[in-house]
Design a protein around this motif. Structure first.
Motif, PDB file in Angstrom:
ATOM      1  N   ARG A  91       0.824  -1.198   0.000  1.00  0.00           N
ATOM      2  CA  ARG A  91       0.000   0.000   0.000  1.00  0.00           C
ATOM      3  C   ARG A  91       0.867   1.260   0.000  1.00  0.00           C
ATOM      4  NH1 ARG A  91      -4.847   1.827   4.097  1.00  0.00           N
ATOM      5  NH2 ARG A  91      -3.665   3.637   4.702  1.00  0.00           N
ATOM      6  N   GLN A 150      -4.662  -6.510   3.142  1.00  0.00           N
ATOM      7  CA  GLN A 150      -5.998  -6.434   3.734  1.00  0.00           C
ATOM      8  C   GLN A 150      -6.995  -5.660   2.872  1.00  0.00           C
ATOM      9  OE1 GLN A 150      -5.970  -4.546   7.585  1.00  0.00           O
ATOM     10  NE2 GLN A 150      -8.159  -4.310   7.497  1.00  0.00           N
ATOM     11  N   THR A 151      -6.566  -4.532   2.334  1.00  0.00           N
ATOM     12  CA  THR A 151      -7.492  -3.732   1.534  1.00  0.00           C
ATOM     13  C   THR A 151      -7.148  -3.797   0.050  1.00  0.00           C
ATOM     14  OG1 THR A 151      -6.184  -1.761   1.984  1.00  0.00           O
ATOM     15  CG2 THR A 151      -8.060  -2.172   3.415  1.00  0.00           C
ATOM     16  N   GLU A 168     -10.324   0.252  11.908  1.00  0.00           N
ATOM     17  CA  GLU A 168      -9.613   1.295  11.146  1.00  0.00           C
ATOM     18  C   GLU A 168     -10.310   1.620   9.835  1.00  0.00           C
ATOM     19  OE1 GLU A 168      -5.945  -0.843  11.287  1.00  0.00           O
ATOM     20  OE2 GLU A 168      -4.868   0.920  12.032  1.00  0.00           O
ATOM     21  N   LEU A 169     -10.914   0.591   9.244  1.00  0.00           N
ATOM     22  CA  LEU A 169     -11.539   0.825   7.947  1.00  0.00           C
ATOM     23  C   LEU A 169     -12.805   1.667   8.056  1.00  0.00           C
ATOM     24  CD1 LEU A 169     -10.940  -2.651   6.330  1.00  0.00           C
ATOM     25  CD2 LEU A 169      -9.798  -0.492   5.806  1.00  0.00           C
ATOM     26  N   TYR A 202     -12.395   5.697   7.719  1.00  0.00           N
ATOM     27  CA  TYR A 202     -12.495   6.342   6.403  1.00  0.00           C
ATOM     28  C   TYR A 202     -13.935   6.802   6.144  1.00  0.00           C
ATOM     29  CZ  TYR A 202      -7.867   4.369   5.743  1.00  0.00           C
ATOM     30  OH  TYR A 202      -6.547   4.045   5.889  1.00  0.00           O
ATOM     31  N   ASP A 205     -10.450   2.517   1.762  1.00  0.00           N
ATOM     32  CA  ASP A 205      -9.325   3.276   2.312  1.00  0.00           C
ATOM     33  C   ASP A 205      -8.636   4.124   1.238  1.00  0.00           C
ATOM     34  OD1 ASP A 205      -8.366   1.011   1.010  1.00  0.00           O
ATOM     35  OD2 ASP A 205      -6.646   0.779   2.329  1.00  0.00           O
TER      36      ASP A 205
END
Ligand SMILES: Cc1cc2nc3c(=O)[nH]c(=O)nc-3n(C[C@H](O)[C@H](O)[C@H](O)COP(=O)(O)OP(=O)(O)OC[C@H]3O[C@@H](n4cnc5c(N)ncnc54)[C@H](O)[C@@H]3O)c2cc1C
Ligand SMILES: Nc1ncnc2c1ncn2[C@@H]1O[C@H](COP(=O)(O)O)[C@@H](O)[C@H]1O
Lengths: 318, 260
Positions: A232, A248-249, B36-37, B40, B179
């Motif tokens: 990231r 994760q994202t 944490e997500l 956003y 994010d």
């Protein structure tokens, strides 16, 4: 034997490998029926038959219109009502999960996402998931309604077997509620010419340590026939497109070989690569946490190590 | 405009997360925090508020007693008020039941825009936004990597695998953001002080009129049969590069594993 519905994953009509994997899984559970929303070509029909689709339900793309995913869930809800399938499978992408989630509410059914394997327990699907950044393996079943399972890429080795592939046109009426969100633009992504990240046998990834120069990473990847990934930090710096982010994202990959270069190995990054078979890291800091999970590590500067490796690999491959 | 942001209280991802004997997530052994997500989503809600000038942001969480911490953090960041749905009966609920509780709670709050994070950092299913949108019968636009409100219209950009899609919908509407929307702000000292005075309501299932038999572990629509810790990876051979020796050793390793 009951039908098992597979929502076909395709790009502009050409069937993706994930669909073949889902059809292979579907056959463990019952009779695979492909649900194709779009313009069905002869090639697509042949591809679906080749991996065992007994039926192919076709829904005209005009019926679902320019609306976001909701109409697709309505299509599946109608077919669930009609066919009482043993399970419904879709790919575990953003869109697939949303279709599944809506279908779950419509049919009051349980849903499992991110399945990396699905077995049959007397026809009941048992899904395997990898959770907590890959530190746990979990097996679950759906205990209510029609099992809805979103399946990740590479969850099965596609097995070719001839299916009847009987095409059945389905007419459907979309509710007004489904028309509330509309697509206003679609910009297809250019293909990188490299293997698909989530399907590649080898992935070479670069992080902040590349300093923005991905050339050594790409060249090593090409010498190994690998896909390219990024951390990231590299994506956020604008060095590599978000589609290639691992973690994760981003994408979760589980290749035979993962090569992390200039990547520290934060938990969020590990969540996307920890289940790789073999892991190699190149990092100039011997304390980098990535070294805790590698099979082989080189403490060194990627800008000098990678080009030498690329050269040697190319030479040995001849 | 009324914005509701749904946030989850989750075990810290950097802690040693595990399962209990009944295959539910251990929520005691590891410190909890605001996912944490979801920060956003709060950030985007606050930016929309700042742009439109007349919005009120309510933070909603469904979770155990400690979950009110997640609401507090959001209030410190700048949200206006909080709702905490807490009831013993909810423990162990599946996504389908959680979406029912969330939807019923949202119905009791004035809402135009309902916002979500892209996925919780523990369950990580990313399905609740779609489920809640379906239950509320309003349009849903998920996984926005950018979001913009223009009058009664909401526009998002979704960065998909094969295409970048832009979409538009009319309020009331459910949206989830990724994010990619940009870093969330930290609570300022002023924000932390101000949050102490912001109202937080606690609701039980009976406040929502939800039958306790529809939620919880016993009513779950999915059952975990088995959880198994993966054997931790053990570090293999590490060499230090000196004048190309590292590259040579790496190539030998690749060859020994038949990658070349
Ligand atoms: C909610 C959330 C979600 C996230 N999701 C993701 C995700 O999906 N994916 C992801 O990757 N991260 C994700 N992160 C970020 C993650 O926490 C880390 O910040 C990120 O992974 C760091 O990237 P990096 O390893 O490239 O950079 P750094 O941590 O800065 O590490 C760079 C490494 O490169 C090494 N290095 C420097 N120069 C050289 C050189 N010349 N040669 C060799 N090595 C060198 C350094 O020693 C260092 O170890 C997420 C964070 C949060 C909070
Ligand atoms: N218990 C909860 N209370 C409030 N919001 C939640 C809860 N669980 C999930 N959410 C919201 O739903 C999103 C997706 O969650 P999930 O489907 O669990 O990955 C999260 O990012 C939150 O915004």
């Amino acid at each position: 034997m009951s039908e098992v519905l597979v929502l076909v994953d395709h790009v502009g009509g050409s069937v993706r490998k994930t669909t073949n994997e889902m059809l292979t899984i579907a056959r463990r559970l019952g009779e695979p029926s492909a649900v194709f929303i779009g313009q069905l070509s002869d090639d697509a029909t042949a591809a679906l038959k080749q991996y065992g689709a007994e039926k192919i339900y076709v829904i005209d793309p005009n019926a679902v219109g320019p609306y976001l995913v909701t109409p697709k869930a309505e299509v599946l809800a109608q077919l669930v009502e009609q066919a009482s399938p043993a399970a419904v499978l879709m790919s575990s992408s953003a869109e697939g999960k949303e279709v599944g989630a809506r279908l779950a509410v419509k049919t009051d059914s349980g849903m499992i996402t991110d399945a990396v394997d699905v077995e049959s327990d007397g026809g009941t699907p048992v899904a395997t998931q990898s959770v907590f950044a890959g530190s746990y393996t979990v097996k679950s079943k759906v205990s209510k309604g029609t099992p809805i399972i979103a399946v990740k890429p590479n969850s099965a080795t596609p097995e070719a077997v001839d299916g009847a592939g009987t095409v059945e046109q389905v007419s459907i009426t979309i509710s007004d509620a489904a028309k509330g969100a509309q697509m206003t633009g679609v910009e297809p992504k250019k293909a990188s010419g490299r293997p698909e990240l989530t399907e590649a046998a080898i992935v070479v990834a670069g992080g902040r340590g590349t300093g923005g120069n991905f050339e050594p990473v790409e060249q090593l990847a090409d010498s190994l026939g690998a896909a390219v990934g990024a951390s990231r930090a590299a994506v956020d710096s604008g060095w590599y497109p978000h589609t290639f982010q691992i973690g994760q994202t981003g994408k979760v990959v589980s290749p035979q070989l993962y090569v992390a270069t200039g990547i520290s190995g934060a938990i969020q990054h590990r969540a996307g690569m920890q289940t790789s078979k073999t892991i190699i890291a190149v990092n100039k800091d011997e304390e980098a946490p990535i070294f805790e999970l590698v099979d082989f590590g080189v403490v060194g500067d990627l800008h000098s190590v990678l080009p030498t490796v690329t050269e040697e690999v190319t030479k040995r491959k001849g | 405009m009324n914005i509701v942001v749904c946030v989850k209280y989750v075990p810290d991802a950097t802690g040693d997360r595990r399962f209990e004997a009944d295959n539910t997530v251990d929520r005691v052994g590891v410190d909890g925090l605001l996912s944490e997500l979801d920060e956003y989503a709060i950030e985007q809600a606050l930016q929309i508020k700042e742009k439109t000038g007349d919005a009120e942001v309510t933070v909603l969480t469904v979770g155990p007693e400690g979950a009110v911490d997640a609401v507090r953090k959001a209030l410190q960041m700048g949200a206006d008020k909080g709702v905490h749905v807490s009831d013993e009966a909810i423990a162990g609920s599946c996504a389908l039941s959680t979406s029912l509780v969330l939807a019923e709670a949202i119905k009791k709050i004035d809402h135009d825009l309902v916002m979500f994070g892209m996925g919780s950092t523990d369950g990580a299913m990313g399905v609740l936004p779609a489920m809640v949108s379906e239950r509320l019968g309003v349009p849903g636009m998920t996984f926005g990597s950018a979001i913009e409100v223009d009058g009664d219209k909401v526009k998002i950009r979704r960065d998909g695998d094969t295409a970048t899609v832009t979409a538009e919908g009319k309020l009331p509407l459910v949206a989830s953001v990724t994010d990619q929307t940009g870093e969330a702000r930290y609570p300022s000292f002023k924000g932390i002080m101000a949050a102490k005075k912001k109202p937080v309501e606690t609701w039980s299932l009976s406040d929502l009129g939800v039958d306790a038999g529809l939620v919880g572990l016993d009513a779950a629509s999915t059952t975990v049969e088995n959880t198994e810790a993966r054997p931790p990876r053990t570090a293999g051979e590490i060499v230090t590069d000196e004048d190309g020796s590292g590259a040579k050793a790496l190539v030998d390793f690749l060859a020994s594993k038949k990658f070349i």
